[in-house]
Design a protein around this motif. Structure first.
Motif, short mmCIF file in Angstrom:
data_model
loop_
_atom_site.label_atom_id
_atom_site.label_comp_id
_atom_site.label_asym_id
_atom_site.label_seq_id
_atom_site.Cartn_x
_atom_site.Cartn_y
_atom_site.Cartn_z
N PHE A 496 37.92 47.87 43.79
CA PHE A 496 37.83 46.29 43.84
C PHE A 496 36.87 46.05 42.64
CE2 PHE A 496 34.93 43.02 45.34
CZ PHE A 496 36.00 41.97 45.59
N ASN A 497 35.96 46.95 42.36
CA ASN A 497 34.92 46.57 41.25
C ASN A 497 35.88 46.54 40.01
OD1 ASN A 497 32.92 46.47 43.05
ND2 ASN A 497 32.30 48.99 42.85
N GLU A 498 36.88 47.55 39.76
CA GLU A 498 37.44 47.41 38.52
C GLU A 498 38.39 46.11 38.33
OE1 GLU A 498 39.86 50.57 38.57
OE2 GLU A 498 38.50 52.27 38.33
N THR A 499 38.75 45.62 39.71
CA THR A 499 39.64 44.18 39.42
C THR A 499 38.53 43.24 39.19
OG1 THR A 499 41.08 45.10 41.23
CG2 THR A 499 40.99 42.56 40.89
N MET A 500 37.38 43.33 39.50
CA MET A 500 36.79 42.13 39.33
C MET A 500 36.16 42.23 37.96
SD MET A 500 36.05 40.28 42.19
CE MET A 500 38.07 40.65 42.18
N ASP A 501 35.89 43.62 37.36
CA ASP A 501 35.47 43.53 35.78
C ASP A 501 36.51 42.94 34.99
OD1 ASP A 501 33.33 44.77 36.53
OD2 ASP A 501 34.07 46.85 36.39
N GLN A 502 37.86 43.03 35.39
CA GLN A 502 38.89 42.77 34.80
C GLN A 502 39.13 40.99 34.79
OE1 GLN A 502 42.56 44.85 35.74
NE2 GLN A 502 41.42 46.54 35.36
N ASN A 503 38.68 40.49 35.85
CA ASN A 503 38.62 38.94 36.22
C ASN A 503 37.11 38.38 36.60
OD1 ASN A 503 41.69 38.56 36.65
ND2 ASN A 503 41.21 40.46 37.72
N PRO A 504 36.45 38.24 35.41
CA PRO A 504 34.77 37.88 35.78
C PRO A 504 34.79 36.53 36.36
CG PRO A 504 35.78 37.67 33.30
CD PRO A 504 36.71 38.32 34.02
N ALA A 507 35.13 37.21 39.80
CA ALA A 507 33.95 38.10 40.22
C ALA A 507 32.67 37.07 40.64
CB ALA A 507 33.53 38.89 39.23
N LEU A 508 32.38 35.91 39.75
CA LEU A 508 31.48 34.98 40.43
C LEU A 508 31.69 34.44 41.70
CD1 LEU A 508 31.55 32.50 37.38
CD2 LEU A 508 30.18 34.45 37.62
N SER A 509 32.58 34.57 42.39
CA SER A 509 32.68 34.09 43.87
C SER A 509 32.15 35.26 44.65
CB SER A 509 34.04 33.80 44.20
OG SER A 509 34.75 32.80 43.50
N PHE A 510 32.33 36.51 44.44
CA PHE A 510 31.75 37.51 45.09
C PHE A 510 30.26 38.19 44.70
CE2 PHE A 510 36.28 37.58 45.48
CZ PHE A 510 36.69 37.99 46.63
N ARG A 511 29.61 37.42 43.93
CA ARG A 511 28.34 37.96 43.70
C ARG A 511 27.35 37.79 44.75
NH1 ARG A 511 26.70 33.88 38.77
NH2 ARG A 511 26.56 31.90 40.27
N ASP A 512 26.31 38.21 45.03
CA ASP A 512 25.29 37.90 45.92
C ASP A 512 24.58 36.47 45.28
OD1 ASP A 512 25.81 40.11 47.12
OD2 ASP A 512 23.89 41.07 46.59
N GLN A 513 24.83 35.36 46.03
CA GLN A 513 24.20 34.28 45.63
C GLN A 513 23.91 33.10 46.50
OE1 GLN A 513 27.39 31.68 43.96
NE2 GLN A 513 28.94 32.98 44.85
N LEU A 514 23.07 32.38 46.29
CA LEU A 514 22.61 31.06 46.88
C LEU A 514 23.10 30.01 46.42
CD1 LEU A 514 18.67 31.57 47.36
CD2 LEU A 514 20.23 31.72 49.22
N ILE A 515 23.76 29.01 47.62
CA ILE A 515 24.19 27.71 47.08
C ILE A 515 23.38 26.74 47.59
CG2 ILE A 515 26.18 26.38 46.74
CD1 ILE A 515 27.88 28.81 47.16
N PRO A 516 22.21 26.26 47.00
CA PRO A 516 21.55 24.88 47.66
C PRO A 516 21.90 23.72 47.37
CG PRO A 516 20.33 26.07 46.02
CD PRO A 516 21.79 26.60 45.99
N SER A 517 22.49 23.12 48.18
CA SER A 517 23.20 21.71 47.86
C SER A 517 22.88 20.35 48.49
CB SER A 517 24.69 21.74 47.75
OG SER A 517 25.27 22.07 48.91
N MET A 518 23.11 19.26 48.16
CA MET A 518 23.11 18.12 48.89
C MET A 518 24.07 17.11 48.55
SD MET A 518 19.73 16.23 46.70
CE MET A 518 19.31 15.05 47.81
#
Length: 608
Positions: A496-504, A507-518
């Motif tokens: 899976f990591n190899e696939t994400m390396d090929q599709n950056p 990969a942004l959708s699977f990183r650890d992240q916060l989405i603060p929105s209004m």
């Protein structure tokens, strides 16, 4: 055998059992309408004239003019009748036999009188109509009907004397006279006169004249003074009581709240001029009831306020029923105060719902899914609704095996989630005392675990607050001052990591992240009405994520590419979405979506 029987009797008579002197009605041969050269009859009037004449025969085919060639119901009625109340023949007779439609049932003379009344109501006075019965050459006990209608020139309003009265009522009625559809030169129409009576009544009842009714207005029409004209006078009916000509104010307001379980003592409490009688223990806070009862003591009575009051109480969602009654006039004497009695029964607070399904995908994945929710309709005695929803799904791959981390096994995936939402039928915290339309606040918390063996396991947390309000019957608004989504990739496989390396980008959708929105959403929904055949739906949403946090961080010296909170990256974007849909109703329960437009624009910062 049954088919053989009907093949034999297909050549037999369908009038064998018809009584002497009666004639079987076999449909309409024609409806001929002759109108005067000087008038142009609207299609709606022609349709209204044809409607009572278009009586269908026993076995119609799409119209009263055409019959199906196999009158099975009549054959059964004529040849399968038996006085016995049991047996196969009796059963078959009950299943297939159809009572014949006779000329005496159709009553053409009566129908022509109805036609004459329809034309009179539309201003075509003095119409002449007749019918002809055409007997069958092969069987004189069968006949069709032809109708002939002669429509004269219409009559138009000449002089119009609108309702006149002194005082406040007179000023209200005079304001309506200026925009009334009853004006000299217009064609006489009874429906217009009736609708004007109703409009006057509704206007008066919304100005305090509670006991006014359409029956208290009548018309006098004179068609003799001038040819093809009508002199019209609107007046109060004789015997109109004086009580209906004066206004009334709201007196005492009493609300009785009964629990969903029978029994229990009653107690009484006074709150803001509202007398609350309730079953003990009390399950609604007095302030909530006072805010929902929007009519106030001393206000002028209006029907709109009464309707809105009942709708607002029902919209709380905690009552099984709500009844509102006005104390009759004969019990209050000469007073101009109307006491209001409201009776409401609490609904059961707890409700549970289970939804289950099984799905199959084209990639050989199958599995069950379920949603279980528990709802408490009045958890804090303020009509708050708390909902806990559990979701789960499990799927496996059939038909082939996959190599996962060196082991040959089936792929088994699952998803588990729990969501808690609290819906409050008002703004929290309070920002406005009272708005014309209902308002609401929704808080939500949720957690979701997604497992894809051979790929990844991800945890997602979310929380939000929404304010919902309405500014017109068709305009709806949702303001989201706060929404936070946190995703964390718990683990992932090397493939899976190899696939994400090929599709950056993915990969942004699977990183650890916060989405603060209004965000803000505006919805315009002009729904179908009784006469409105089109519906317009328009929705526009604007979402801003991370921009405020980025601005604050920049003021404190954070670098442009350092978008982190507590060591976790946060997303930053601005998204605008617009959707437009148009529907056209082609039947009572059928509509066609004619046009659809959806536009979505997202702006994201470029990382340095």
């Amino acid at each position: 055998m049954v088919f053989t029987v009907f093949y034999v009797i297909s050549g037999c008579s369908t009038t064998k059992r018809i009584p002497e002197g009666e004639i079987l009605y076999t449909g309409v041969k024609k409806i001929k309408i002759n109108d005067s050269i000087a008038c142009d009859v609207p299609k709606s009037v022609i349709s209204d004239v044809k409607s009572p004449l278009s009586v269908k025969p026993n076995n119609p085919l799409y119209s009263p003019y055409i019959r199906t060639p196999l009158p099975i119901g009549l054959w059964a009625w004529n040849y399968l009748y038996t006085p016995k109340q049991k047996g196969f023949k009796h059963w078959l007779y009950n299943r297939l036999a159809k009572e014949p439609v006779l000329i005496s049932d159709v009553q053409p003379e009566v129908r022509l009188r109805v036609v004459s009344q329809i034309l009179d109501n539309n201003g075509y006075f003095g119409s002449i109509s007749s019918y002809e019965m055409i007997r069958s050459k092969n069987n004189p006990k069968k006949a069709r009907l032809s109708y002939f209608v002669n429509i004269p020139e219409p009559k138009f309003l000449d002089s119009v004397f609108y309702l006149r009265v002194e005082g406040d009522m007179g000023r209200i009625i005079d304001s309506m006279r200026l925009i009334s559809p009853i004006q000299p030169g217009l064609q006489y129409n009874l429906d217009t006169l009736a609708s004007e009576r109703i409009k006057i009544t509704n206007t008066l009842r919304n100005n305090g004249y509670y006991y006014f009714r359409p029956d208290y207005i009548e018309y006098l029409a004179d068609t003799t003074r001038k040819e093809n004209t009508v002199d019209l006078k609107m007046k109060f009916s004789s015997g109109t009581p004086s009580e209906v000509l004066r206004t009334y104010d709201i007196g005492d307001i009493n609300i009785t709240v009964m629990n969903y379980t029978s029994g229990g003592d009653f107690d009484t409490i006074e709150y803001n001029d509202l007398k609350i009688i309730y079953n003990t223990p009390r399950r609604m806070r007095p302030r909530i009831l006072s805010e929902a009862v929007n009519i106030k003591k001393g206000d002028k009575y209006t029907v709109n306020a009464q309707t809105k009051n009942q709708n607002d109480l029902n919209s709380l969602g905690v009552f099984r029923y709500v009844n509102l009654n006005i104390v009759p006039l004969d019990s209050i004497g000469e007073s101009n105060l109307l006491d209001v009695n409201i009776a409401a029964e609490m609904d059961q607070p707890l409700q549970a719902e289970l939804e289950a399904d099984v799905y199959s995908k084209s990639n050989s994945f199958v599995g069950p899914g379920a949603i279980f929710s528990v709802r408490h309709n009045n958890i804090f005695k303020g009509a708050e609704v708390l909902t806990i929803q559990l979701t789960g799904s499990y799927e496996w791959q059939t038909g082939n095996k996959r190599q996962i981390e060196g082991d040959s096994k089936l792929i088994n995936s699952y998803e588990l989630g729990v969501t808690a939402s609290l819906s409050i039928p008002r703004f929290t915290p309070r920002m406005f005392n009272r708005l014309t339309y209902p308002t609401g606040t929704v808080f939500q918390l949720g957690v979701d675990l997604l497992n894809r063996p051979g790929y990844f396991r991800m945890l997602s947390l979310n929380g939000s607050a929404n304010y919902n309000f309405q500014t017109s019957p068709y305009s709806f608004h949702t303001v989201t001052p706060f929404k936070l989504v946190y995703t964390k990739l718990l683990n992932s496989t090397d493939s899976f990591n190899e696939t994400m390396d090929q599709n950056p980008a993915i990969a942004l959708s699977f990183r650890d992240q916060l989405i603060p929105s209004m965000g803000y959403t505006y919805t315009y929904d002009r729904s179908f009405g009784q006469k409105q055949r089109d519906r317009l739906f328009r929705q526009t949403s604007l979402t801003s994520a991370g921009n405020i946090i980025y601005g604050i961080s920049s003021l404190f010296g954070a670098k442009g590419d350092d978008r982190k909170i507590f060591g976790v990256e946060y997303s930053q974007f601005l998204k605008l979405t617009t959707e437009l849909r148009h529907y056209h109703r082609i039947g009572k329960k059928t509509h066609l979506r004619q046009d659809s437009l959806q536009v979505s624009v997202m702006l994201m910062p470029i990382l340095q």
